[in-house]
Design an enzyme around this catalytic site. Structure first.
Site, PDB file in Angstrom:
ATOM      1  N   LYS A  80      11.960  15.299 -20.588  1.00 23.19           N
ATOM      2  CA  LYS A  80      10.821  15.005 -19.706  1.00 23.19           C
ATOM      3  C   LYS A  80       9.529  15.214 -20.483  1.00 23.19           C
ATOM      4  O   LYS A  80       9.433  16.127 -21.309  1.00 23.19           O
ATOM      5  CB  LYS A  80      10.831  15.955 -18.503  1.00 23.19           C
ATOM      6  CG  LYS A  80      10.097  15.407 -17.300  1.00 23.19           C
ATOM      7  CD  LYS A  80      10.991  14.442 -16.545  1.00 23.19           C
ATOM      8  CE  LYS A  80      10.254  13.791 -15.396  1.00 23.19           C
ATOM      9  NZ  LYS A  80      11.162  12.947 -14.606  1.00 23.19           N
ATOM     10  N   GLY A 179       7.516   9.685   3.883  1.00 18.32           N
ATOM     11  CA  GLY A 179       6.977   9.107   2.663  1.00 18.32           C
ATOM     12  C   GLY A 179       7.385   7.655   2.516  1.00 18.32           C
ATOM     13  O   GLY A 179       8.553   7.340   2.317  1.00 18.32           O
ATOM     14  N   GLY A 181       6.282   5.445   0.188  1.00 18.01           N
ATOM     15  CA  GLY A 181       5.751   4.979  -1.106  1.00 18.01           C
ATOM     16  C   GLY A 181       6.708   3.986  -1.736  1.00 18.01           C
ATOM     17  O   GLY A 181       7.418   3.242  -1.056  1.00 18.01           O
ATOM     18  N   ASN A 182       6.734   4.008  -3.071  1.00 19.49           N
ATOM     19  CA  ASN A 182       7.596   3.083  -3.821  1.00 19.49           C
ATOM     20  C   ASN A 182       9.027   3.081  -3.322  1.00 19.49           C
ATOM     21  O   ASN A 182       9.628   2.026  -3.118  1.00 19.49           O
ATOM     22  CB  ASN A 182       7.668   3.558  -5.281  1.00 19.49           C
ATOM     23  CG  ASN A 182       6.540   3.040  -6.086  1.00 19.49           C
ATOM     24  OD1 ASN A 182       6.155   1.895  -5.925  1.00 19.49           O
ATOM     25  ND2 ASN A 182       5.998   3.876  -6.958  1.00 19.49           N
ATOM     26  N   VAL A 183       9.590   4.266  -3.147  1.00 14.51           N
ATOM     27  CA  VAL A 183      10.997   4.376  -2.777  1.00 14.51           C
ATOM     28  C   VAL A 183      11.179   4.319  -1.262  1.00 14.51           C
ATOM     29  O   VAL A 183      11.986   3.547  -0.740  1.00 14.51           O
ATOM     30  CB  VAL A 183      11.602   5.697  -3.323  1.00 14.51           C
ATOM     31  CG1 VAL A 183      13.077   5.788  -2.942  1.00 14.51           C
ATOM     32  CG2 VAL A 183      11.435   5.792  -4.824  1.00 14.51           C
TER      33      VAL A 183
HETATM   34  P1  NAI Z   1       5.136   7.520  -4.211  1.00 12.43           P
HETATM   35  O1  NAI Z   1       4.034   8.368  -4.733  1.00 12.43           O
HETATM   36  O2  NAI Z   1       5.107   6.057  -4.439  1.00 12.43           O
HETATM   37  O3  NAI Z   1       5.308   7.744  -2.641  1.00 12.43           O
HETATM   38  C1  NAI Z   1       5.260   8.979  -2.031  1.00 12.43           C
HETATM   39  C2  NAI Z   1       4.644   8.752  -0.659  1.00 12.43           C
HETATM   40  O4  NAI Z   1       4.735   9.961   0.092  1.00 12.43           O
HETATM   41  C3  NAI Z   1       3.168   8.362  -0.716  1.00 12.43           C
HETATM   42  O5  NAI Z   1       2.955   7.170   0.028  1.00 12.43           O
HETATM   43  C4  NAI Z   1       2.464   9.578  -0.095  1.00 12.43           C
HETATM   44  O6  NAI Z   1       1.300   9.213   0.652  1.00 12.43           O
HETATM   45  C5  NAI Z   1       3.535  10.121   0.821  1.00 12.43           C
HETATM   46  N1  NAI Z   1       3.387  11.530   1.168  1.00 12.43           N
HETATM   47  C6  NAI Z   1       2.976  12.560   0.380  1.00 12.43           C
HETATM   48  N2  NAI Z   1       3.000  13.710   1.079  1.00 12.43           N
HETATM   49  C7  NAI Z   1       3.452  13.409   2.332  1.00 12.43           C
HETATM   50  C8  NAI Z   1       3.689  14.162   3.485  1.00 12.43           C
HETATM   51  N3  NAI Z   1       3.466  15.478   3.543  1.00 12.43           N
HETATM   52  N4  NAI Z   1       4.151  13.539   4.586  1.00 12.43           N
HETATM   53  C9  NAI Z   1       4.380  12.194   4.571  1.00 12.43           C
HETATM   54  N5  NAI Z   1       4.144  11.429   3.487  1.00 12.43           N
HETATM   55  C10 NAI Z   1       3.699  12.025   2.368  1.00 12.43           C
HETATM   56  O7  NAI Z   1       6.483   8.179  -4.825  1.00 12.43           O
HETATM   57  P2  NAI Z   1       7.882   7.479  -4.968  1.00 12.43           P
HETATM   58  O8  NAI Z   1       7.976   6.846  -6.307  1.00 12.43           O
HETATM   59  O9  NAI Z   1       8.174   6.695  -3.746  1.00 12.43           O
HETATM   60  O10 NAI Z   1       8.838   8.755  -5.015  1.00 12.43           O
HETATM   61  C11 NAI Z   1       9.159   9.467  -3.828  1.00 12.43           C
HETATM   62  C12 NAI Z   1       9.966  10.702  -4.190  1.00 12.43           C
HETATM   63  O11 NAI Z   1      11.153  10.299  -4.870  1.00 12.43           O
HETATM   64  C13 NAI Z   1       9.248  11.670  -5.116  1.00 12.43           C
HETATM   65  O12 NAI Z   1       9.630  12.989  -4.782  1.00 12.43           O
HETATM   66  C14 NAI Z   1       9.801  11.322  -6.488  1.00 12.43           C
HETATM   67  O13 NAI Z   1       9.777  12.428  -7.359  1.00 12.43           O
HETATM   68  C15 NAI Z   1      11.229  10.948  -6.140  1.00 12.43           C
HETATM   69  N6  NAI Z   1      11.830  10.029  -7.094  1.00 12.43           N
HETATM   70  C16 NAI Z   1      11.285   8.789  -7.309  1.00 12.43           C
HETATM   71  C17 NAI Z   1      11.854   7.920  -8.205  1.00 12.43           C
HETATM   72  C18 NAI Z   1      11.301   6.540  -8.426  1.00 12.43           C
HETATM   73  O14 NAI Z   1      11.997   5.704  -9.008  1.00 12.43           O
HETATM   74  N7  NAI Z   1      10.093   6.235  -7.984  1.00 12.43           N
HETATM   75  C19 NAI Z   1      13.056   8.306  -9.000  1.00 12.43           C
HETATM   76  C20 NAI Z   1      13.590   9.606  -8.649  1.00 12.43           C
HETATM   77  C21 NAI Z   1      12.962  10.425  -7.750  1.00 12.43           C
END
Ligand code: NAI
Length: 369
Positions: A80, A179, A181-183
Protein backbone atom coordinates in the site's frame (compact mmCIF):
# COMPACT_ATOMS: atom_id res chain seq x y z
CA UNK A 1 5.56 4.40 18.01
CA UNK A 2 7.92 1.41 17.87
CA UNK A 3 7.87 0.81 14.12
CA UNK A 4 9.97 -2.38 14.11
CA UNK A 5 7.78 -3.84 16.81
CA UNK A 6 4.65 -3.06 14.73
CA UNK A 7 6.23 -4.53 11.60
CA UNK A 8 7.35 -7.72 13.33
CA UNK A 9 3.97 -8.18 15.05
CA UNK A 10 2.10 -8.32 11.73
CA UNK A 11 4.95 -9.73 9.61
CA UNK A 12 5.65 -6.67 7.44
CA UNK A 13 8.77 -6.89 5.31
CA UNK A 14 9.52 -3.36 4.32
CA UNK A 15 8.38 0.19 4.95
CA UNK A 16 9.76 2.80 2.58
CA UNK A 17 9.74 6.48 3.57
CA UNK A 18 10.01 8.44 0.39
CA UNK A 19 10.80 12.16 0.15
CA UNK A 20 11.05 13.70 -3.30
CA UNK A 21 13.51 16.59 -3.48
CA UNK A 22 11.96 18.20 -6.57
CA UNK A 23 8.31 18.28 -5.47
CA UNK A 24 8.39 17.84 -1.69
CA UNK A 25 6.17 14.72 -1.99
CA UNK A 26 6.24 12.64 1.19
CA UNK A 27 4.91 9.12 0.75
CA UNK A 28 5.10 5.81 2.54
CA UNK A 29 5.10 2.49 0.76
CA UNK A 30 4.44 -0.56 2.92
CA UNK A 31 5.20 -4.05 1.65
CA UNK A 32 3.56 -6.59 3.90
CA UNK A 33 4.36 -10.03 2.51
CA UNK A 34 5.92 -10.85 -0.87
CA UNK A 35 6.42 -14.59 -0.36
CA UNK A 36 3.65 -15.32 -2.91
CA UNK A 37 4.70 -12.61 -5.38
CA UNK A 38 5.09 -8.84 -5.82
CA UNK A 39 3.23 -6.63 -3.34
CA UNK A 40 0.24 -4.86 -4.90
CA UNK A 41 -2.13 -2.33 -3.38
CA UNK A 42 -3.55 1.10 -4.07
CA UNK A 43 -2.41 4.60 -3.21
CA UNK A 44 -4.35 6.41 -0.50
CA UNK A 45 -4.22 10.17 -0.16
CA UNK A 46 -5.90 11.93 2.72
CA UNK A 47 -5.11 14.37 5.51
CA UNK A 48 -3.30 12.48 8.23
CA UNK A 49 -3.04 14.21 11.58
CA UNK A 50 0.35 12.65 12.33
CA UNK A 51 3.08 10.53 10.77
CA UNK A 52 2.23 7.67 13.09
CA UNK A 53 -1.39 7.73 11.88
CA UNK A 54 -0.13 7.46 8.27
CA UNK A 55 2.25 4.63 9.16
CA UNK A 56 -0.50 2.71 10.96
CA UNK A 57 -2.78 3.09 7.93
CA UNK A 58 -0.08 1.90 5.50
CA UNK A 59 0.75 -1.14 7.66
CA UNK A 60 -2.90 -2.10 8.22
CA UNK A 61 -3.99 -1.64 4.61
CA UNK A 62 -1.01 -3.47 3.10
CA UNK A 63 -1.66 -6.44 5.39
CA UNK A 64 -5.30 -6.54 4.27
CA UNK A 65 -4.10 -6.68 0.64
CA UNK A 66 -2.03 -9.80 1.41
CA UNK A 67 -5.22 -11.45 2.72
CA UNK A 68 -7.16 -10.42 -0.38
CA UNK A 69 -4.67 -11.87 -2.84
CA UNK A 70 -4.40 -15.07 -0.78
CA UNK A 71 -8.16 -15.69 -0.79
CA UNK A 72 -8.22 -14.87 -4.50
CA UNK A 73 -5.38 -17.37 -4.93
CA UNK A 74 -3.42 -14.93 -7.06
CA UNK A 75 0.40 -14.84 -7.01
CA UNK A 76 0.77 -11.45 -5.35
CA UNK A 77 1.37 -10.09 -1.90
CA UNK A 78 0.02 -7.05 -0.09
CA UNK A 79 1.33 -3.52 -0.38
CA UNK A 80 0.00 0.00 0.00
CA UNK A 81 1.07 3.58 -0.63
CA UNK A 82 0.00 6.36 1.67
CA UNK A 83 0.64 9.94 0.62
CA UNK A 84 1.45 12.06 3.65
CA UNK A 85 2.08 15.31 1.79
CA UNK A 86 1.64 16.03 -1.91
CA UNK A 87 4.34 18.71 -1.78
CA UNK A 88 4.34 22.07 -3.50
CA UNK A 89 4.37 21.40 -7.24
CA UNK A 90 0.79 20.23 -7.76
CA UNK A 91 -0.87 16.86 -8.11
CA UNK A 92 0.47 15.89 -11.52
CA UNK A 93 4.12 16.40 -10.53
CA UNK A 94 3.52 14.65 -7.20
CA UNK A 95 2.12 11.59 -8.95
CA UNK A 96 5.03 11.47 -11.38
CA UNK A 97 7.36 11.65 -8.39
CA UNK A 98 5.47 8.78 -6.79
CA UNK A 99 5.97 6.73 -9.96
CA UNK A 100 9.72 7.35 -9.70
CA UNK A 101 9.67 6.18 -6.09
CA UNK A 102 7.79 3.02 -7.07
CA UNK A 103 10.31 2.42 -9.84
CA UNK A 104 13.14 2.25 -7.27
CA UNK A 105 11.47 -0.87 -5.85
CA UNK A 106 12.20 -2.62 -9.16
CA UNK A 107 8.96 -4.56 -9.52
CA UNK A 108 8.54 -5.55 -5.88
CA UNK A 109 5.51 -3.23 -5.63
CA UNK A 110 2.73 -2.00 -7.91
CA UNK A 111 0.04 0.57 -7.16
CA UNK A 112 -3.46 1.62 -8.21
CA UNK A 113 -6.33 3.87 -7.22
CA UNK A 114 -7.62 4.08 -3.64
CA UNK A 115 -9.45 6.55 -1.42
CA UNK A 116 -8.35 10.06 -2.44
CA UNK A 117 -6.80 9.10 -5.78
CA UNK A 118 -8.31 8.65 -9.24
CA UNK A 119 -7.64 6.99 -12.61
CA UNK A 120 -6.31 10.40 -13.73
CA UNK A 121 -3.72 10.27 -10.91
CA UNK A 122 -2.75 6.74 -11.96
CA UNK A 123 -2.33 8.02 -15.51
CA UNK A 124 0.31 10.47 -14.20
CA UNK A 125 1.97 7.74 -12.12
CA UNK A 126 2.13 5.64 -15.31
CA UNK A 127 4.29 8.30 -16.96
CA UNK A 128 7.19 7.31 -14.71
CA UNK A 129 6.56 3.63 -13.89
CA UNK A 130 4.90 0.61 -15.50
CA UNK A 131 3.97 -0.78 -12.10
CA UNK A 132 0.53 0.80 -11.91
CA UNK A 133 -3.07 -0.29 -12.61
CA UNK A 134 -6.35 1.50 -13.02
CA UNK A 135 -5.13 4.18 -15.44
CA UNK A 136 -7.83 6.03 -17.47
CA UNK A 137 -9.83 3.94 -19.95
CA UNK A 138 -9.23 6.48 -22.72
CA UNK A 139 -5.51 5.72 -22.35
CA UNK A 140 -6.12 1.98 -22.63
CA UNK A 141 -6.25 1.37 -18.88
CA UNK A 142 -8.85 -0.34 -16.72
CA UNK A 143 -10.30 2.89 -15.31
CA UNK A 144 -12.35 3.12 -12.14
CA UNK A 145 -12.46 -0.26 -10.33
CA UNK A 146 -15.65 0.67 -8.39
CA UNK A 147 -18.01 -1.32 -10.65
CA UNK A 148 -15.81 -4.43 -10.26
CA UNK A 149 -15.91 -4.07 -6.49
CA UNK A 150 -19.70 -3.69 -6.65
CA UNK A 151 -19.95 -6.80 -8.85
CA UNK A 152 -17.96 -8.80 -6.31
CA UNK A 153 -20.09 -7.54 -3.41
CA UNK A 154 -23.19 -8.56 -5.36
CA UNK A 155 -21.84 -12.08 -5.84
CA UNK A 156 -20.96 -12.24 -2.14
CA UNK A 157 -24.43 -11.07 -1.11
CA UNK A 158 -26.03 -13.86 -3.14
CA UNK A 159 -23.84 -16.40 -1.30
CA UNK A 160 -24.84 -14.85 2.06
CA UNK A 161 -28.57 -14.97 1.18
CA UNK A 162 -28.29 -18.64 0.33
CA UNK A 163 -26.43 -19.40 3.54
CA UNK A 164 -28.72 -17.43 5.84
CA UNK A 165 -32.12 -17.91 4.18
CA UNK A 166 -31.62 -21.07 2.13
CA UNK A 167 -32.31 -19.20 -1.13
CA UNK A 168 -30.03 -16.99 -3.24
CA UNK A 169 -32.99 -14.95 -4.56
CA UNK A 170 -32.50 -11.17 -4.50
CA UNK A 171 -36.02 -10.49 -5.70
CA UNK A 172 -38.24 -9.29 -2.88
CA UNK A 173 -35.42 -9.02 -0.33
CA UNK A 174 -34.81 -5.70 1.41
CA UNK A 175 -31.39 -4.02 1.28
CA UNK A 176 -30.15 -0.85 3.02
CA UNK A 177 -27.01 0.66 1.49
CA UNK A 178 -24.87 3.18 3.38
CA UNK A 179 -22.83 5.29 0.96
CA UNK A 180 -23.81 5.73 -2.68
CA UNK A 181 -20.35 6.46 -4.06
CA UNK A 182 -18.42 4.55 -6.70
CA UNK A 183 -19.26 1.16 -5.23
CA UNK A 184 -22.49 1.72 -3.27
CA UNK A 185 -24.31 3.33 -6.20
CA UNK A 186 -23.49 0.47 -8.61
CA UNK A 187 -24.38 -2.10 -5.98
CA UNK A 188 -27.72 -0.47 -5.17
CA UNK A 189 -28.53 -0.21 -8.87
CA UNK A 190 -27.74 -3.89 -9.54
CA UNK A 191 -29.75 -5.02 -6.53
CA UNK A 192 -32.72 -2.95 -7.70
CA UNK A 193 -32.38 -4.26 -11.28
CA UNK A 194 -32.62 -7.80 -9.91
CA UNK A 195 -35.81 -7.07 -8.05
CA UNK A 196 -34.41 -6.15 -4.63
CA UNK A 197 -36.19 -3.53 -2.52
CA UNK A 198 -33.36 -1.07 -2.06
CA UNK A 199 -33.09 1.83 0.37
CA UNK A 200 -30.05 3.87 1.20
CA UNK A 201 -28.39 7.06 2.38
CA UNK A 202 -25.39 9.24 1.66
CA UNK A 203 -23.94 12.36 3.27
CA UNK A 204 -24.03 13.84 -0.20
CA UNK A 205 -27.68 14.59 -1.03
CA UNK A 206 -26.91 14.69 -4.76
CA UNK A 207 -25.97 11.01 -4.71
CA UNK A 208 -29.30 10.16 -3.07
CA UNK A 209 -31.19 12.20 -5.65
CA UNK A 210 -29.29 10.55 -8.49
CA UNK A 211 -30.08 7.09 -7.14
CA UNK A 212 -33.78 7.90 -6.82
CA UNK A 213 -33.79 9.23 -10.41
CA UNK A 214 -31.92 6.22 -11.83
CA UNK A 215 -33.55 3.13 -10.28
CA UNK A 216 -36.20 1.99 -7.83
CA UNK A 217 -34.79 3.38 -4.59
CA UNK A 218 -36.09 4.60 -1.25
CA UNK A 219 -34.01 7.31 0.47
CA UNK A 220 -33.57 6.84 4.23
CA UNK A 221 -32.12 9.02 6.99
CA UNK A 222 -28.39 8.95 7.64
CA UNK A 223 -28.35 8.39 11.35
CA UNK A 224 -30.49 5.33 12.03
CA UNK A 225 -29.25 3.55 8.88
CA UNK A 226 -27.95 0.78 11.11
CA UNK A 227 -31.45 0.24 12.51
CA UNK A 228 -33.18 -0.08 9.13
CA UNK A 229 -35.55 -3.05 9.16
CA UNK A 230 -34.23 -5.10 6.23
CA UNK A 231 -32.63 -8.41 5.27
CA UNK A 232 -29.18 -7.11 4.35
CA UNK A 233 -27.28 -4.06 5.56
CA UNK A 234 -24.66 -3.02 3.00
CA UNK A 235 -21.96 -0.74 4.46
CA UNK A 236 -20.33 1.01 1.50
CA UNK A 237 -19.00 4.20 3.09
CA UNK A 238 -16.87 4.06 6.19
CA UNK A 239 -14.93 1.79 8.50
CA UNK A 240 -15.85 1.06 12.14
CA UNK A 241 -19.59 0.96 11.43
CA UNK A 242 -19.90 -2.25 13.45
CA UNK A 243 -19.13 -1.29 17.03
CA UNK A 244 -20.46 -2.14 20.51
CA UNK A 245 -22.97 0.72 20.24
CA UNK A 246 -24.29 -0.09 16.74
CA UNK A 247 -24.37 -3.92 16.67
CA UNK A 248 -27.15 -4.30 19.30
CA UNK A 249 -29.36 -2.02 17.15
CA UNK A 250 -29.06 -4.05 13.92
CA UNK A 251 -32.33 -5.53 12.69
CA UNK A 252 -30.93 -7.24 9.58
CA UNK A 253 -29.86 -10.89 9.43
CA UNK A 254 -26.90 -10.20 7.14
CA UNK A 255 -24.26 -7.45 7.00
CA UNK A 256 -22.41 -7.55 3.70
CA UNK A 257 -20.81 -4.58 2.00
CA UNK A 258 -17.69 -3.04 0.49
CA UNK A 259 -16.44 -0.71 3.21
CA UNK A 260 -13.00 -1.54 4.55
CA UNK A 261 -12.46 -2.30 8.24
CA UNK A 262 -16.13 -2.47 9.17
CA UNK A 263 -15.49 -4.09 12.55
CA UNK A 264 -14.38 -1.63 15.22
CA UNK A 265 -13.14 -4.35 17.57
CA UNK A 266 -13.23 -7.98 18.61
CA UNK A 267 -16.14 -7.38 20.95
CA UNK A 268 -18.34 -6.28 18.04
CA UNK A 269 -17.45 -9.40 16.06
CA UNK A 270 -18.40 -11.62 18.97
CA UNK A 271 -21.62 -9.68 19.49
CA UNK A 272 -22.61 -10.17 15.83
CA UNK A 273 -21.97 -13.89 16.12
CA UNK A 274 -23.97 -14.16 19.35
CA UNK A 275 -26.89 -12.35 17.73
CA UNK A 276 -26.84 -14.79 14.80
CA UNK A 277 -26.11 -12.02 12.29
CA UNK A 278 -24.08 -13.22 9.33
CA UNK A 279 -21.19 -10.83 8.73
CA UNK A 280 -19.35 -11.41 5.48
CA UNK A 281 -15.65 -10.53 5.96
CA UNK A 282 -15.10 -7.16 4.28
CA UNK A 283 -11.70 -7.94 2.80
CA UNK A 284 -13.20 -10.89 0.92
CA UNK A 285 -16.38 -9.06 -0.13
CA UNK A 286 -14.52 -6.07 -1.52
CA UNK A 287 -11.75 -7.94 -3.34
CA UNK A 288 -13.44 -7.56 -6.75
CA UNK A 289 -11.25 -4.58 -7.67
CA UNK A 290 -8.06 -6.47 -6.82
CA UNK A 291 -9.25 -9.38 -8.96
CA UNK A 292 -10.35 -7.14 -11.84
CA UNK A 293 -7.18 -5.05 -12.01
CA UNK A 294 -4.60 -7.83 -11.71
CA UNK A 295 -6.09 -10.32 -14.15
CA UNK A 296 -6.96 -10.52 -17.81
CA UNK A 297 -9.41 -12.61 -19.75
CA UNK A 298 -8.06 -13.99 -23.01
CA UNK A 299 -11.50 -14.57 -24.55
CA UNK A 300 -13.16 -11.25 -25.54
CA UNK A 301 -16.57 -13.01 -25.38
CA UNK A 302 -16.24 -13.29 -21.60
CA UNK A 303 -17.94 -10.54 -19.58
CA UNK A 304 -15.19 -9.80 -17.06
CA UNK A 305 -17.50 -8.11 -14.54
CA UNK A 306 -19.82 -11.14 -14.59
CA UNK A 307 -16.81 -13.36 -13.97
CA UNK A 308 -15.70 -11.17 -11.06
CA UNK A 309 -19.20 -11.41 -9.59
CA UNK A 310 -19.16 -15.20 -10.00
CA UNK A 311 -15.67 -15.67 -8.60
CA UNK A 312 -16.17 -13.54 -5.47
CA UNK A 313 -19.53 -15.28 -5.02
CA UNK A 314 -17.81 -18.69 -5.10
CA UNK A 315 -15.11 -17.58 -2.69
CA UNK A 316 -17.62 -16.15 -0.20
CA UNK A 317 -19.71 -19.30 -0.53
CA UNK A 318 -16.73 -21.53 0.23
CA UNK A 319 -15.75 -19.37 3.24
CA UNK A 320 -19.31 -19.60 4.62
CA UNK A 321 -19.51 -23.36 4.05
CA UNK A 322 -16.15 -23.86 5.69
CA UNK A 323 -17.26 -21.75 8.67
CA UNK A 324 -20.43 -23.79 9.08
CA UNK A 325 -18.64 -27.14 8.80
CA UNK A 326 -15.93 -26.18 11.29
CA UNK A 327 -18.28 -24.37 13.66
CA UNK A 328 -16.33 -21.11 13.44
CA UNK A 329 -17.24 -17.62 12.27
CA UNK A 330 -16.72 -16.63 8.61
CA UNK A 331 -13.86 -14.32 9.60
CA UNK A 332 -12.04 -17.20 11.29
CA UNK A 333 -12.71 -19.41 8.28
CA UNK A 334 -11.26 -16.73 5.98
CA UNK A 335 -8.19 -16.38 8.23
CA UNK A 336 -7.67 -20.16 8.08
CA UNK A 337 -7.95 -20.07 4.29
CA UNK A 338 -5.30 -17.35 4.12
CA UNK A 339 -2.99 -19.26 6.48
CA UNK A 340 -3.24 -22.33 4.20
CA UNK A 341 -2.04 -20.33 1.21
CA UNK A 342 1.22 -19.65 3.05
CA UNK A 343 1.83 -23.21 4.22
CA UNK A 344 5.22 -24.47 3.14
CA UNK A 345 6.39 -21.02 2.01
CA UNK A 346 9.95 -20.20 2.97
CA UNK A 347 10.64 -16.83 4.57
CA UNK A 348 12.33 -15.48 1.43
CA UNK A 349 10.86 -12.26 0.05
CA UNK A 350 10.14 -11.77 -3.66
CA UNK A 351 13.01 -10.32 -5.68
CA UNK A 352 11.60 -7.84 -8.18
CA UNK A 353 11.49 -8.27 -11.94
CA UNK A 354 11.16 -5.60 -14.58
CA UNK A 355 7.52 -6.34 -15.26
CA UNK A 356 4.70 -7.37 -12.95
CA UNK A 357 2.59 -9.71 -15.04
CA UNK A 358 -1.20 -9.88 -14.84
CA UNK A 359 -2.68 -13.32 -14.15
CA UNK A 360 -5.16 -15.14 -16.40
CA UNK A 361 -8.79 -15.07 -15.24
CA UNK A 362 -10.57 -18.20 -16.43
CA UNK A 363 -14.04 -19.40 -15.44
CA UNK A 364 -13.86 -22.39 -13.10
CA UNK A 365 -16.42 -25.05 -12.19
CA UNK A 366 -17.07 -23.42 -8.82
CA UNK A 367 -17.97 -20.04 -10.32
CA UNK A 368 -21.64 -19.25 -9.90
CA UNK A 369 -22.05 -18.00 -13.46
P1 NAI B 1 -16.60 6.81 -2.52
O1 NAI B 1 -15.79 7.85 -1.84
O2 NAI B 1 -16.81 6.88 -3.98
O3 NAI B 1 -18.05 6.72 -1.85
C1 NAI B 1 -18.27 6.75 -0.49
C2 NAI B 1 -19.61 7.45 -0.30
O4 NAI B 1 -19.98 7.35 1.08
C3 NAI B 1 -19.57 8.93 -0.65
O5 NAI B 1 -20.62 9.23 -1.57
C4 NAI B 1 -19.77 9.62 0.70
O6 NAI B 1 -20.51 10.84 0.60
C5 NAI B 1 -20.55 8.58 1.47
N1 NAI B 1 -20.47 8.70 2.92
C6 NAI B 1 -19.39 9.02 3.68
N2 NAI B 1 -19.73 8.99 4.99
C7 NAI B 1 -21.04 8.62 5.05
C8 NAI B 1 -21.94 8.42 6.11
N3 NAI B 1 -21.60 8.60 7.39
N4 NAI B 1 -23.20 8.04 5.82
C9 NAI B 1 -23.59 7.87 4.53
N5 NAI B 1 -22.76 8.07 3.48
C10 NAI B 1 -21.49 8.43 3.74
O7 NAI B 1 -15.91 5.41 -2.10
P2 NAI B 1 -16.07 4.03 -2.84
O8 NAI B 1 -14.98 3.89 -3.83
O9 NAI B 1 -17.48 3.84 -3.24
O10 NAI B 1 -15.72 3.02 -1.65
C11 NAI B 1 -16.66 2.74 -0.63
C12 NAI B 1 -16.01 1.87 0.43
O11 NAI B 1 -15.55 0.66 -0.18
C13 NAI B 1 -14.80 2.50 1.10
O12 NAI B 1 -14.76 2.08 2.45
C14 NAI B 1 -13.63 1.88 0.35
O13 NAI B 1 -12.47 1.82 1.16
C15 NAI B 1 -14.16 0.49 0.07
N6 NAI B 1 -13.55 -0.12 -1.10
C16 NAI B 1 -13.67 0.46 -2.34
C17 NAI B 1 -13.10 -0.13 -3.44
C18 NAI B 1 -13.26 0.47 -4.82
O14 NAI B 1 -12.99 -0.23 -5.80
N7 NAI B 1 -13.69 1.71 -4.95
C19 NAI B 1 -12.31 -1.39 -3.33
C20 NAI B 1 -12.30 -1.95 -2.00
C21 NAI B 1 -12.88 -1.30 -0.94
Amino acid sequence: MDIFYEMAAAGHEQLVFHYDRATGLKALIALHDTRRGPALGGCRSRNYSSESEAITDALRLSRAMTGKFAVLDLPYGGGKTVIFDLGTRGREEAMKALGRAIETLRGRYGTGEDVGTSPQDMGWVAETTDHVWGTPEEKGGDGNPGPATAAGVLGGIVACLEEQFGSPEIEGRRFAVQGLGNVGFELAKSLAQRGGRVSGCDLDRDRVTLAAQTFRFEPIDLEPWIETPCDVLCPCALGNVLNPDSVPRIQAKIVAGAANNQLADEESATLLERRGILWAPDFVMNSGAALFLTTEVSNPEIDKLALVEARIGSIVKSVLQRARRSGVSPRHAAAALIAEKFEGKSGAPYVGQDKIEKSPLLPSDEDRL
